[in-house]
Design a protein around this motif. Sequence first.
Motif, PDB file in Angstrom:
ATOM      1  N   PRO A  78       0.798  -1.227   0.000  1.00  0.00           N
ATOM      2  CA  PRO A  78       0.000   0.000   0.000  1.00  0.00           C
ATOM      3  C   PRO A  78       0.834   1.283   0.000  1.00  0.00           C
ATOM      4  N   ALA A  79       2.101   1.203   0.414  1.00  0.00           N
ATOM      5  CA  ALA A  79       2.962   2.381   0.442  1.00  0.00           C
ATOM      6  C   ALA A  79       3.640   2.646  -0.909  1.00  0.00           C
ATOM      7  N   ALA A  80       3.483   1.716  -1.851  1.00  0.00           N
ATOM      8  CA  ALA A  80       4.119   1.873  -3.167  1.00  0.00           C
ATOM      9  C   ALA A  80       3.486   3.034  -3.923  1.00  0.00           C
ATOM     10  N   PRO A  81       4.249   3.670  -4.817  1.00  0.00           N
ATOM     11  CA  PRO A  81       3.687   4.780  -5.599  1.00  0.00           C
ATOM     12  C   PRO A  81       2.533   4.300  -6.483  1.00  0.00           C
ATOM     13  N   ASP A  82       1.569   5.181  -6.684  1.00  0.00           N
ATOM     14  CA  ASP A  82       0.394   4.852  -7.498  1.00  0.00           C
ATOM     15  C   ASP A  82       0.710   5.168  -8.964  1.00  0.00           C
ATOM     16  N   ASP A  83       1.558   4.345  -9.569  1.00  0.00           N
ATOM     17  CA  ASP A  83       1.964   4.569 -10.950  1.00  0.00           C
ATOM     18  C   ASP A  83       1.612   3.384 -11.854  1.00  0.00           C
ATOM     19  N   TYR A  84       0.558   2.659 -11.487  1.00  0.00           N
ATOM     20  CA  TYR A  84       0.174   1.457 -12.231  1.00  0.00           C
ATOM     21  C   TYR A  84      -0.184   1.746 -13.685  1.00  0.00           C
ATOM     22  N   PRO A  85      -0.925   2.810 -13.974  1.00  0.00           N
ATOM     23  CA  PRO A  85      -1.229   3.069 -15.385  1.00  0.00           C
ATOM     24  C   PRO A  85       0.044   3.239 -16.234  1.00  0.00           C
ATOM     25  N   GLN A  86       1.029   3.922 -15.707  1.00  0.00           N
ATOM     26  CA  GLN A  86       2.270   4.110 -16.451  1.00  0.00           C
ATOM     27  C   GLN A  86       3.028   2.791 -16.613  1.00  0.00           C
ATOM     28  N   ARG A 126       0.899  -8.818 -12.965  1.00  0.00           N
ATOM     29  CA  ARG A 126       1.360  -8.952 -11.578  1.00  0.00           C
ATOM     30  C   ARG A 126       2.843  -8.639 -11.450  1.00  0.00           C
ATOM     31  N   GLU A 127       3.614  -9.099 -12.403  1.00  0.00           N
ATOM     32  CA  GLU A 127       5.059  -8.899 -12.368  1.00  0.00           C
ATOM     33  C   GLU A 127       5.431  -7.430 -12.593  1.00  0.00           C
ATOM     34  N   VAL A 128       4.848  -6.809 -13.603  1.00  0.00           N
ATOM     35  CA  VAL A 128       5.189  -5.426 -13.964  1.00  0.00           C
ATOM     36  C   VAL A 128       4.701  -4.432 -12.914  1.00  0.00           C
ATOM     37  N   ALA A 129       3.499  -4.643 -12.378  1.00  0.00           N
ATOM     38  CA  ALA A 129       2.889  -3.652 -11.489  1.00  0.00           C
ATOM     39  C   ALA A 129       2.998  -3.986 -10.006  1.00  0.00           C
ATOM     40  N   ASN A 130       3.435  -5.205  -9.666  1.00  0.00           N
ATOM     41  CA  ASN A 130       3.532  -5.632  -8.272  1.00  0.00           C
ATOM     42  C   ASN A 130       2.179  -5.473  -7.566  1.00  0.00           C
ATOM     43  N   VAL A 131       1.172  -6.135  -8.137  1.00  0.00           N
ATOM     44  CA  VAL A 131      -0.199  -6.079  -7.623  1.00  0.00           C
ATOM     45  C   VAL A 131      -0.760  -7.486  -7.516  1.00  0.00           C
ATOM     46  N   SER A 132      -1.836  -7.611  -6.733  1.00  0.00           N
ATOM     47  CA  SER A 132      -2.619  -8.840  -6.783  1.00  0.00           C
ATOM     48  C   SER A 132      -3.804  -8.531  -7.691  1.00  0.00           C
ATOM     49  N   THR A 133      -4.357  -9.567  -8.286  1.00  0.00           N
ATOM     50  CA  THR A 133      -5.439  -9.376  -9.247  1.00  0.00           C
ATOM     51  C   THR A 133      -6.651 -10.220  -8.891  1.00  0.00           C
ATOM     52  N   ARG A 134      -7.816  -9.737  -9.321  1.00  0.00           N
ATOM     53  CA  ARG A 134      -9.058 -10.498  -9.247  1.00  0.00           C
ATOM     54  C   ARG A 134      -9.684 -10.361 -10.625  1.00  0.00           C
TER      55      ARG A 134
END
Length: 150
Positions: A78-86, A126-134
Amino acid sequence: MSSALEPVDKAIARELNADGRCSFTDLAARVGLSVSAVHQRVRRLEERGLIKGYTAQLDGDQIGLPLTALISLTPTDPAAPDDYPQRLEHIREIESCYSVAGDESYVLLVRVTSPRALEELLRQIREVANVSTRTTVVLSTPFEGRPAPI
């Protein structure tokens, strides 16, 4: 739509929203202006950014992308920068990226060739953005891309 939009411009936007291939001649007749006046107004609406572009809506089955899915993204940190679209904008299978309220941060609309391709796309996201997915797989699309209620 902003209430500051003039009624004639609103009518032009409504007509183009319903039929982006409408000719200036037909558009002029529909809104009661000359062809040159409509052309000038459309150009101004484009320059303002109200009209963002014109596209063709393609049939996913016929272009070899029969599987549509919605992928919700939740940051693993949650502390990671919010740069997922980029981080994700280079992935061509992602058709749309929506920032959303709720448990997830973003929802992606994707189109792929197969379940195996979806599985690979999920791994890549998941790899590029370091997120979990649903993921929600779309079974059918009764309607999509409807004109905005102008």
